[in-house]
Design an enzyme around this catalytic site. Structure first.
Site, PDB file in Angstrom:
ATOM      1  N   ASP A  37       1.282 -24.492  41.773  1.00  0.00           N
ATOM      2  CA  ASP A  37       2.580 -23.802  41.641  1.00  0.00           C
ATOM      3  C   ASP A  37       3.681 -24.725  41.142  1.00  0.00           C
ATOM      4  OD1 ASP A  37       2.760 -25.101  44.142  1.00  0.00           O
ATOM      5  OD2 ASP A  37       3.642 -23.372  45.171  1.00  0.00           O
ATOM      6  N   GLY A 124       2.237 -23.488  61.523  1.00  0.00           N
ATOM      7  CA  GLY A 124       1.522 -24.747  61.299  1.00  0.00           C
ATOM      8  C   GLY A 124       0.105 -24.549  60.802  1.00  0.00           C
ATOM      9  N   GLU A 162      14.795 -23.682  51.627  1.00  0.00           N
ATOM     10  CA  GLU A 162      13.813 -24.596  52.216  1.00  0.00           C
ATOM     11  C   GLU A 162      13.889 -25.976  51.569  1.00  0.00           C
ATOM     12  OE1 GLU A 162       9.192 -24.752  53.683  1.00  0.00           O
ATOM     13  OE2 GLU A 162      10.195 -22.838  53.367  1.00  0.00           O
ATOM     14  N   ASP A 174       4.923 -19.090  47.995  1.00  0.00           N
ATOM     15  CA  ASP A 174       4.915 -18.505  49.337  1.00  0.00           C
ATOM     16  C   ASP A 174       5.978 -17.427  49.484  1.00  0.00           C
ATOM     17  OD1 ASP A 174       3.057 -20.475  49.620  1.00  0.00           O
ATOM     18  OD2 ASP A 174       4.279 -21.757  50.905  1.00  0.00           O
ATOM     19  N   TYR A 223       1.821 -34.731  50.268  1.00  0.00           N
ATOM     20  CA  TYR A 223       2.232 -33.658  49.345  1.00  0.00           C
ATOM     21  C   TYR A 223       3.180 -34.237  48.295  1.00  0.00           C
ATOM     22  CZ  TYR A 223       4.424 -29.249  47.792  1.00  0.00           C
ATOM     23  OH  TYR A 223       4.904 -28.207  47.041  1.00  0.00           O
TER      24      TYR A 223
END
EC number: 2.7.1.6
Length: 382
Positions: A37, A124, A162, A174, A223
Site C-alpha cells: 500500500d 493488537g 493516525e 485499513d 515497519y
C-alpha cells in the site's frame, strides 16, 4: 446484548437522553497484497463482521463528549473552539481527537457531539481496530452534520489522524476498506488512485482468521525500516514509487542493488502482480489458483521481505497440510506476529480448527484464537 443495544443503553444512562444515530465501521483482513500500500500498489482486503459501534447525537454547543465503554467508561471531553492536543494518559482519546482535528482542517461546518463507543475488533491482532475507530468517528460527524465527504475522504482523514496526530505510520488500506467495504465482496484497491473494484467472493467459502497470539514487538521499528528500504529501491530506479518499476526492469539490474534492498523490492513487485491476478482468480471462483498465489505471497514475505516469525510459519504449515489445494493460507498484516488468513471451503473449517487446536500450542507453547468471518459492509448507520 449486541454493540448497538449496549452503546444505546449506556448513552441514555450516562447522558440522560436517547442517541439519535448509531454508526458502525468494520475491521478488515487483507487477503493478499502485503506492504504494497505505501508503495502505491494494489491490495485485496475485505471488511469483516467485527466492528466499532458508536451511538451518538449532535449537541447545540461546541463540546465533544466521548465515553469509551470498553475502557471502564472512561470519559474524554474537549472543545472545538480550543486547539485540540494529545491526551497523553488516555491513548484511545487520541484517535478520536486526531480525527476531529483533521476533520476541522477539511470541513469545519460541524458542532459538538455526544458519543459512546464500543467495539469487538480484536486489538493488537492486525485486524485494524484503530482504522475502524477512526472511520467510525469520521462517519459520526459526516452523518450528524451532513458533511459533503465521501468514504475515501473519511478514510484519508483517518489515515492523516493516525500518521500525524497519533504518530503511527500507516498506509491507506485499513481506513479505505473500513469505509468502502461491500458485503460478500473483497475490494481490489489501487492505493495510488484510491480506486476500488468490488470482487465477489465465491459462494461457500469461509474467511478464517487465526491469531498466533505471538506478541508483536518489532512491528513499529521494522515497519519503518521496510518503508525506508522500499524508498531506497524506488530512488535507485528514479521512480516516485515501486509501483512504477516492472519486474523485467528489476531483474535486469538486481545485482547492482544492495542485496537486502533487492529482496525487499522483489517482494513488492511480485506481490503487486500476485494481487491483481488474485482478484481475477477470486472473481472466477478459482480457489486453487488463489491458494497458489497466497502460498507464493507467504513465501515472499518469509524469504524476501523477512517479516514472518516461526510461530506464524508453523500456523501456515498446519493449515496448508489440512486443506491441500482447496484454498489458501498466508500471514496477513504488518508482520512479526499477528494473524494468518485462510480462504477455505466452509465444510473444511472444522478440520482446520481441529488441526490447529491439536498442533499449534503443542509446537509453540502458545494458544491461538480462531475467527470465522464474513465479508461485510463498510461504515454507515446500523
Amino acid at each position: 446484548m449486541n454493540l448497538k443495544e449496549k452503546t444505546r443503553a449506556l448513552f441514555a444512562e450516562i447522558f440522560g437522553y436517547p442517541a439519535t444515530h448509531t454508526i458502525q465501521a468494520p475491521g478488515r483482513v487483507n487477503l493478499i497484497g502485503e506492504h504494497t500500500d505505501y508503495n502505491d500498489g494494489f491490495v485485496l482486503p475485505c471488511a469483516i463482521d467485527y466492528q466499532t459501534v458508536i451511538s451518538c447525537a449532535p449537541r447545540d454547543d461546541r463540546t465533544v463528549r466521548v465515553i469509551a465503554a470498553d475502557y471502564d467508561n472512561q470519559v474524554d471531553e474537549f472543545s472545538l473552539d480550543a486547539p485540540i492536543v494529545t491526551y497523553d494518559s488516555q491513548q484511545w482519546s487520541n484517535y478520536v481527537r486526531g480525527v476531529v482535528k483533521h476533520l476541522q482542517q477539511r470541513n469545519n461546518a460541524f458542532g459538538g457531539v455526544d458519543m459512546v463507543i464500543s467495539g469487538n475488533v480484536p486489538q493488537g491482532a492486525g485486524l485494524s481496530s484503530s482504522a475502524s475507530l477512526e472511520v467510525a468517528v469520521g462517519t459520526v460527524f459526516q452523518q450528524l452534520y451532513h458533511l459533503p465527504l465521501d468514504g475515501a475522504q473519511i478514510a484519508l482523514n483517518g489515515q492523516e489522524a493516525e500518521n500525524q496526530f497519533v504518530g503511527c505510520n500507516c498506509g491507506i488500506m485499513d481506513q479505505l476498506i473500513s469505509a468502502l467495504g461491500k458485503k460478500d465482496h473483497a475490494l481490489l484497491i489501487d492505493c495510488r488512485t484510491l480506486g476500488a473494484k468490488a470482487v465477489s467472493m465465491p459462494k461457500g467459502v469461509a474467511v478464517v482468521i487465526i491469531n498466533s497470539n505471538f506478541k508483536r514487538t518489532l512491528v513499529g521499528s521494522e515497519y519503518n525500516t521496510r518503508r525506508e528500504q522500499c524508498e531506497t529501491g524506488a530512488r535507485f530506479f528514479q521512480q516516485p514509487a515501486l509501483r512504477d518499476v516492472s519486474l523485467e526492469a528489476f531483474n535486469a539490474v538486481a545485482s547492482e542493488l544492495d542485496p537486502v534492498v533487492a529482496k525487499r523490492v522483489r517482494h513488492v513487485l511480485s506481490e503487486n502482480a500476485r494481487t491483481v491476478e488474485a482478484a481475477s482468480a477470486l472473481e472466477k471462483g478459482d480457489l486453487q489458483r488463489m491458494g497458489q498465489l497466497m502460498a507464493e505471497s507467504h513465501a515472499s514475505m518469509r524469504d524476501d521481505f523477512e517479516i514472518t516469525v516461526p510461530q506464524i510459519d508453523t500456523l501456515v504449515d498446519i493449515v496448508k497440510a489440512t486443506i491441500g489445494d482447496q484454498g489458501g493460507v498466508r500471514m496477513t498484516g504488518g508482520g512479526f506476529g499477528g494473524c494468518v488468513v485462510a480462504l477455505i471451503p466452509e465444510d473444511l473449517v472444522p478440520a482446520v480448527r481441529q488441526a490447529v487446536a491439536q498442533q499449534y500450542e503443542a509446537k509453540t507453547g502458545i494458544k491461538e484464537t480462531f475467527y470465522v468471518c464474513k465479508p461485510s459492509q463498510g461504515a454507515g448507520q446500523c
